[in-house]
Design an enzyme around this catalytic site. Structure first.
Site, short mmCIF file in Angstrom:
data_model
loop_
_atom_site.label_atom_id
_atom_site.label_comp_id
_atom_site.label_asym_id
_atom_site.label_seq_id
_atom_site.Cartn_x
_atom_site.Cartn_y
_atom_site.Cartn_z
N GLU A 101 20.94 -43.31 -62.56
CA GLU A 101 21.59 -44.62 -62.44
C GLU A 101 21.97 -44.89 -61.00
OE1 GLU A 101 22.25 -47.43 -63.23
OE2 GLU A 101 23.30 -47.72 -65.11
N ASP A 102 22.14 -46.17 -60.67
CA ASP A 102 22.62 -46.51 -59.33
C ASP A 102 24.13 -46.28 -59.21
OD1 ASP A 102 23.18 -48.64 -61.03
OD2 ASP A 102 22.48 -50.19 -59.67
N ASP A 105 30.24 -47.87 -63.02
CA ASP A 105 31.40 -48.67 -62.68
C ASP A 105 32.41 -48.53 -63.83
OD1 ASP A 105 33.03 -50.60 -61.51
OD2 ASP A 105 31.87 -52.29 -62.26
N LYS A 133 32.67 -45.12 -59.53
CA LYS A 133 33.97 -45.69 -59.14
C LYS A 133 34.99 -45.18 -60.15
CE LYS A 133 32.16 -50.08 -57.35
NZ LYS A 133 32.05 -51.54 -57.66
N ASP A 161 22.22 -54.50 -55.26
CA ASP A 161 22.08 -55.87 -54.78
C ASP A 161 23.36 -56.69 -54.89
OD1 ASP A 161 21.94 -55.97 -57.71
OD2 ASP A 161 21.50 -58.09 -57.40
N ARG A 167 19.04 -55.04 -51.54
CA ARG A 167 18.54 -53.76 -52.07
C ARG A 167 17.78 -52.96 -51.02
NH1 ARG A 167 19.18 -53.99 -57.70
NH2 ARG A 167 18.75 -56.01 -58.68
#
Ligand code: 5GP
Ligand code: MG
Length: 176
Positions: A101-102, A105, A133, A161, A167
């Site tokens: 995953e990027d 959150d 986070k 993005d 990106r």
């Protein structure tokens, strides 16, 4: 140097060199943990494509890679939003799955999607995320490999993005 994307200004946060060093460290750990296991890496589009590519290049164990998109739609009022995977054609049964995953959150995306993975009876499931986070986390999601824990602010670059842009920035930038 600051970058402007549409109406917002971002300042440099984590350099391309720091990123590359950390991603390589994760790859070394993954190589040790998956020796002889031939993991199937599943990158979650769009945000993870650069992290997944760099991480995958650092793997020296036999490994496969595939990408999926997650689409969220409204379920019934009792189930809330349901996240479903688009493009998952591989047979996951008895495979060692590494989700890439990027960013984690709130953890909502992954926590709603993981049951779908587990239902396919993989041998194991682990999560590698570029960012997390911790202060924003609301769902129980645990990243096995995390490159950077960051403060609860909006970031762009290295695949992430703002409204479709940013990106391609090789470093990570944070909202000013
Ligand atoms: P979650 O479901 O964990 O709350 O959210 C995950 C998704 O929200 C990420 O995959 C990403 O698309 C988006 N997201 C959360 N925080 C950020 C951020 O700081 N920057 C960007 N670009 N996307 C974010
Ligand atoms: Mg994402």
């Amino acid at each position: 140097m600051d970058v402007q994307i549409i109406d917002k200004v971002f300042r440099p946060f984590i350099s391309a060199e720091q990123i590359s060093e950390k991603v390589q460290e994760l790859a070394v750990r993954i190589n040790a943990d998956y020796a002889g296991k031939r993991p199937l890496v599943i990158g979650i589009l769009n945000g993870s494509f650069i992290f997944a590519a760099d991480l995958f290049r650092g793997l020296t164990v036999d490994a496969e890679i595939s990408f999926i998109k997650l689409a969220s739609y409204k379920g019934t009022s009792s189930t809330g939003n349901v996240v479903t995977a688009i493009g998952m054609e591989e047979n996951l049964k008895d495979r060692h799955i590494l989700i890439v995953e990027d960013i984690i959150d709130t953890g909502k995306t992954l926590s709603s999607f993981l049951p779908e993975i587990h239902a396919r009876q993989p041998a194991s499931v682990k999560i590698a995320t570029f960012l997390s986070k911790p202060e924003a986390l609301q769902h129980e999601v645990h990243a096995d490999y995390c490159a950077f824990e960051i403060e609860n602010k909006f970031v762009v670059g290295y695949g992430l993005d703002y409204d479709g842009l940013g990106r391609n920035l090789p470093a990570l930038y944070i909202l000013k």
